[in-house]
Design an enzyme around this catalytic site. Structure first.
Site, PDB file in Angstrom:
ATOM      1  N   GLU A   1       9.462  18.066  13.807  1.00  0.00           N
ATOM      2  CA  GLU A   1       9.840  17.018  12.225  1.00  0.00           C
ATOM      3  C   GLU A   1       9.064  18.547  11.847  1.00  0.00           C
ATOM      4  OE1 GLU A   1       8.667  13.945  10.337  1.00  0.00           O
ATOM      5  OE2 GLU A   1      10.695  13.389   9.375  1.00  0.00           O
TER       6      GLU A   1
ATOM      7  N   CYS B   1      13.968  11.351   5.179  1.00  0.00           N
ATOM      8  CA  CYS B   1      13.743  11.000   6.495  1.00  0.00           C
ATOM      9  C   CYS B   1      15.371  11.836   7.165  1.00  0.00           C
ATOM     10  CB  CYS B   1      12.990   9.976   6.892  1.00  0.00           C
ATOM     11  SG  CYS B   1      14.695   8.501   5.891  1.00  0.00           S
TER      12      CYS B   1
ATOM     13  N   LYS C   1       0.659  -0.963  -0.434  1.00  0.00           N
ATOM     14  CA  LYS C   1       0.304  -0.247   0.137  1.00  0.00           C
ATOM     15  C   LYS C   1       0.628   1.209  -0.502  1.00  0.00           C
ATOM     16  CE  LYS C   1      -1.690   3.309   1.893  1.00  0.00           C
ATOM     17  NZ  LYS C   1      -1.473   4.533   1.774  1.00  0.00           N
TER      18      LYS C   1
ATOM     19  N   GLU D   1       9.883   2.124  10.471  1.00  0.00           N
ATOM     20  CA  GLU D   1      10.879   3.108  10.364  1.00  0.00           C
ATOM     21  C   GLU D   1       9.911   5.186  10.407  1.00  0.00           C
ATOM     22  OE1 GLU D   1      14.182   3.029  10.032  1.00  0.00           O
ATOM     23  OE2 GLU D   1      14.007   1.276  10.081  1.00  0.00           O
TER      24      GLU D   1
ATOM     25  N   GLY E   1       6.900   6.035   7.822  1.00  0.00           N
ATOM     26  CA  GLY E   1       5.801   7.084   7.830  1.00  0.00           C
ATOM     27  C   GLY E   1       6.612   8.328   9.344  1.00  0.00           C
ATOM     28  N   SER E   2       5.251   9.293   9.423  1.00  0.00           N
ATOM     29  CA  SER E   2       5.220  10.025  10.393  1.00  0.00           C
ATOM     30  C   SER E   2       5.233   8.728  11.669  1.00  0.00           C
ATOM     31  CB  SER E   2       4.815  11.087  10.098  1.00  0.00           C
ATOM     32  OG  SER E   2       3.116  10.262  10.512  1.00  0.00           O
TER      33      SER E   2
ATOM     34  N   GLY F   1       2.792   6.055  12.460  1.00  0.00           N
ATOM     35  CA  GLY F   1       3.766   5.203  13.144  1.00  0.00           C
ATOM     36  C   GLY F   1       3.346   3.855  14.344  1.00  0.00           C
TER      37      GLY F   1
ATOM     38  N   GLN G   1       1.716  20.067   2.149  1.00  0.00           N
ATOM     39  CA  GLN G   1       2.454  20.154   2.886  1.00  0.00           C
ATOM     40  C   GLN G   1       3.804  21.571   3.581  1.00  0.00           C
ATOM     41  OE1 GLN G   1       4.310  16.930   4.290  1.00  0.00           O
ATOM     42  NE2 GLN G   1       5.945  17.549   4.883  1.00  0.00           N
TER      43      GLN G   1
HETATM   44  P1  NAD Z   1       2.537   9.316   7.079  1.00  0.00           P
HETATM   45  O1  NAD Z   1       2.872   8.959   8.218  1.00  0.00           O
HETATM   46  O2  NAD Z   1       1.243  10.605   6.878  1.00  0.00           O
HETATM   47  O3  NAD Z   1       1.807   7.945   5.678  1.00  0.00           O
HETATM   48  C1  NAD Z   1       2.829   7.506   5.553  1.00  0.00           C
HETATM   49  C2  NAD Z   1       1.867   5.517   4.884  1.00  0.00           C
HETATM   50  O4  NAD Z   1       0.834   5.947   5.808  1.00  0.00           O
HETATM   51  C3  NAD Z   1       1.184   6.451   3.893  1.00  0.00           C
HETATM   52  O5  NAD Z   1       1.497   5.616   2.519  1.00  0.00           O
HETATM   53  C4  NAD Z   1      -0.693   6.421   4.517  1.00  0.00           C
HETATM   54  O6  NAD Z   1      -1.069   6.461   3.476  1.00  0.00           O
HETATM   55  C5  NAD Z   1      -0.380   5.846   5.389  1.00  0.00           C
HETATM   56  N1  NAD Z   1      -1.054   5.520   7.114  1.00  0.00           N
HETATM   57  C6  NAD Z   1      -1.628   6.936   7.247  1.00  0.00           C
HETATM   58  N2  NAD Z   1      -2.618   6.968   8.228  1.00  0.00           N
HETATM   59  C7  NAD Z   1      -2.475   5.297   8.542  1.00  0.00           C
HETATM   60  C8  NAD Z   1      -3.084   4.728   9.431  1.00  0.00           C
HETATM   61  N3  NAD Z   1      -3.746   5.419  10.416  1.00  0.00           N
HETATM   62  N4  NAD Z   1      -3.139   3.274   9.062  1.00  0.00           N
HETATM   63  C9  NAD Z   1      -1.854   3.047   8.254  1.00  0.00           C
HETATM   64  N5  NAD Z   1      -1.407   3.877   7.597  1.00  0.00           N
HETATM   65  C10 NAD Z   1      -1.708   4.551   7.032  1.00  0.00           C
HETATM   66  O7  NAD Z   1       3.865  10.049   6.188  1.00  0.00           O
HETATM   67  P2  NAD Z   1       4.392  10.809   4.816  1.00  0.00           P
HETATM   68  O8  NAD Z   1       3.818  11.755   4.942  1.00  0.00           O
HETATM   69  O9  NAD Z   1       3.751   9.936   3.561  1.00  0.00           O
HETATM   70  O10 NAD Z   1       5.907  10.484   5.183  1.00  0.00           O
HETATM   71  C11 NAD Z   1       6.685  11.707   5.554  1.00  0.00           C
HETATM   72  C12 NAD Z   1       6.770  10.582   7.283  1.00  0.00           C
HETATM   73  O11 NAD Z   1       7.551   9.297   6.753  1.00  0.00           O
HETATM   74  C13 NAD Z   1       8.265  11.883   7.430  1.00  0.00           C
HETATM   75  O12 NAD Z   1       8.244  11.783   8.899  1.00  0.00           O
HETATM   76  C14 NAD Z   1      10.056  11.370   7.358  1.00  0.00           C
HETATM   77  O13 NAD Z   1      10.600  11.729   8.476  1.00  0.00           O
HETATM   78  C15 NAD Z   1       9.081   9.397   7.164  1.00  0.00           C
HETATM   79  N6  NAD Z   1       9.727   9.073   6.815  1.00  0.00           N
HETATM   80  C16 NAD Z   1      11.039   8.307   7.958  1.00  0.00           C
HETATM   81  C17 NAD Z   1      11.387   7.401   6.517  1.00  0.00           C
HETATM   82  C18 NAD Z   1      12.811   6.324   8.079  1.00  0.00           C
HETATM   83  O14 NAD Z   1      12.970   5.644   7.031  1.00  0.00           O
HETATM   84  N7  NAD Z   1      12.640   6.377   8.915  1.00  0.00           N
HETATM   85  C19 NAD Z   1      12.041   7.258   5.637  1.00  0.00           C
HETATM   86  C20 NAD Z   1      11.492   8.113   4.912  1.00  0.00           C
HETATM   87  C21 NAD Z   1       9.939   8.996   5.262  1.00  0.00           C
END
Ligand code: NAD
Length: 498
Positions: free
Chosen positions: A388, A287, A179, A253, A231-232, A236, A334
């Site tokens: 962040e 990230c 996904k 992550e 993700g965030s 997470g 964003q």
């Molecule tokens: P986000 O957390 O908004 O979304 C990430 C993913 O999770 C998307 O596919 C989204 O549709 C899904 N999602 C959102 N709500 C959900 C839920 N309730 N249940 C399941 N899935 C859900 O993050 P983003 O805006 O896509 O990405 C930016 C973030 O990702 C930043 O915080 C960045 O630091 C982080 N990031 C971390 C790493 C790492 O390796 N540590 C790498 C890249 C990005």
């Protein structure tokens, strides 16, 4: 030859076919530099997720029974296809999420590196044998796949991050439901098409596009054995709570607030070059992006001046244009988030040395551009020093000594990466030892991980797992210990000692 741009739009990939979603809700993929609509993809429902998980569950017994070296052969072919389609995939990713072509080429290259590296593990996947404490008893342990893995990814590395998860999951013998982020469904579909073109059997890899609700349906599906999430931190931690309540394994992550220390004795030219790249590469949406520079007193003014001088000269534009140094932010929301944080920083007393506004990029007025921004006079307690931002904004902070600098670096909830610029080997080694992040660099910015080393962060950045390196195999397998007693009599461990 596979025509990537001809991958069917508006469909999921389930059980070996591109299929229409159950409902008719669609996501629109928009070029953030131009506002051009690139295409549509399903905004999938729980019913679509269910279909995909069932297909993956059905495919699992035969995929797990396929010898790992045979699984790996398919992945080696996938790596070759990625090499062949690198340019096409990079161009699609640039159009879909905005970063410049040099960087999306790097994104695809990272997926190539990861796929070759981890496919090599198909001939290893080592367990170990060990002597038993009993006579005539063999003892060894082996890695086992988990089952159906749910992969949830962000938009900032639309090819590399999915590869860090999907390729190891597959070589270990799991099947996958992928996904991707709602901002980058077309890149995800192209990447999926390449992997299946390499010869994955139907159901082994399934793609279900959609937004947060689709992700939540995947997390909550009873057929999932593991959720691998990037993700965030806020999302997470919610995902983790839901998984843990059901005893489902979860690998996270998450966010970062990465810092670089610049000591007075540093090579300031090198530091300015490296930090320009770390702070403003990918428009600050990595990230690993550097969002805090902690500098000792004599270097302070020069670091700010040299950084501002370089950042001022960055050309903003469409990432497909070779003259562009920095693309737009990924979306209007964003950019709004970045604007809000710069405003918060101003109110908290930081000085905007550079940027702090939307630039006008002639011909690209519909793009989500924001100027490279340097905030000076930031102090450790400010929100802009703690939270962040995920945009082209870097805060400069003072530290009187190495000790204070390390304390500032460690004084946030996140722990992905950090760096130090110095010529003093004693200072460098102390920083390496005392900084509490998953990755530390010396005389290098905060970005630039390589796939064969563990990647991940401490505290609010992760939950102890690592991607990359051989450590990634621990995410996608569990251990089975095997005892074979060939003594022909009852032997009780710990009891029958004499
Ligand atoms: P986000 O957390 O908004 O979304 C990430 C993913 O999770 C998307 O596919 C989204 O549709 C899904 N999602 C959102 N709500 C959900 C839920 N309730 N249940 C399941 N899935 C859900 O993050 P983003 O805006 O896509 O990405 C930016 C973030 O990702 C930043 O915080 C960045 O630091 C982080 N990031 C971390 C790493 C790492 O390796 N540590 C790498 C890249 C990005």
């Amino acid at each position: 030859m596979l025509e990537l741009l001809a991958v069917p739009q508006g469909r999921n990939y389930i059980a070996g076919r591109w299929v229409d979603p159950v409902g008719d809700r669609m996501l629109t993929s928009v070029n953030p530099a131009t506002g051009e609509v690139l295409g549509v993809a399903p905004d999938s429902s729980a019913a679509d997720v269910d279909r995909a998980v069932r297909a993956a569950a059905e495919a699992w017994p035969s995929w797990r029974a396929t010898p790992a070296p045979r699984r790996a052969e398919i992945l080696f072919r996938a790596a070759e296809l990625l090499v062949r389609h690198k340019e096409e995939l990079a161009r699609l990713a640039t159009r879909e999420m905005g970063k410049i072509l040099t960087e999306t080429r790097g994104d695809v290259q990272e997926a190539i590196d990861m796929t070759y590296f981890i496919a090599g593990e198909g001939r290893r996947l080592h367990g170990y044998t060990t002597p038993s404490e009993m006579p005539r008893k063999a003892a060894y342990c082996v890695r086992q796949p988990l089952g159906v893995v749910g992969v949830i990814t962000p938009w900032n590395f639309p090819v590399a991050i999915p590869s860090w998860k999907i390729v190891p999951a597959l070589v270990c013998g799991n099947t996958v439901v992928f996904k991707p982020a709602p901002e980058t469904p077309l890149s995800a579909a192209a990447f999926t098409a390449l992997l299946v073109e390499a010869g994955l059997p139907p159901g082994v890899l399934n793609l279900v596009t959609g937004g947060d609700e689709t992700g939540a349906a995947l997390v909550d599906h009873p057929g999932i054995a593991l959720i691998s999430f990037t993700g965030s931190t806020d999302v997470g931690l919610q995902v983790a709570a839901r998984c843990q309540a059901r005893g489902v394994r979860v690998s996270l992550e998450m966010g970062g607030k990465n810092a670089a220390i610049v000591l007075d004795d540093a090579d300031l030219e090198l530091a300015a070059d490296a930090l320009t790249w770390s702070a403003f590469g990918t428009t600050g949406q990595r990230c690993t992006a550097c969002s805090r520079i902690v500098v000792t007193p004599r270097a302070h003014r020069e670091v700010v001046e040299r950084l501002a001088d370089r950042a001022r000269r960055l050309r903003l534009g469409d990432g497909l244009d070779p003259a562009t140094d920095m693309g737009p932010l990924v979306s209007a929301s964003q950019r709004q988030r970045v604007e809000t944080y710069v405003e918060i920083g101003r109110r908290e007393g930081a000085t905007v040395v550079l940027g702090g506004e939307r630039p006008r990029v002639p011909g690209l007025e519909r793009g989500f551009f924001y100027a490279p921004t340097i905030l000076d006079g930031v102090t450790p307690g400010m929100r802009v020093a703690q939270e962040e931002i995920f945009g082209p904004v870097v805060g400069v902070m003072d530290a009187a000594s190495l000790e204070e600098a390390i304390e500032i670096v460690n004084g946030v909830r996140y722990g992905l990466c950090a760096s130090i610029f110095t010529r003093d080997v004693f200072a460098a080694m102390r920083a390496v030892e005392e900084i509490r992040t998953g990755i530390v660099y010396v005389n290098h910015g905060t970005t630039g991980a390589e796939v064969h080393l563990p990647f991940g962060g401490t505290r609010a950045t992760g939950n102890g797992h690592r991607e990359g390196g051989l450590q990634v195999l621990d995410v996608f397998t569990e251990w089975k210990s095997v005892y074979i007693d060939y003594s022909g009599r009852l032997q009780r461990a710990q009891i029958d000692r004499d």
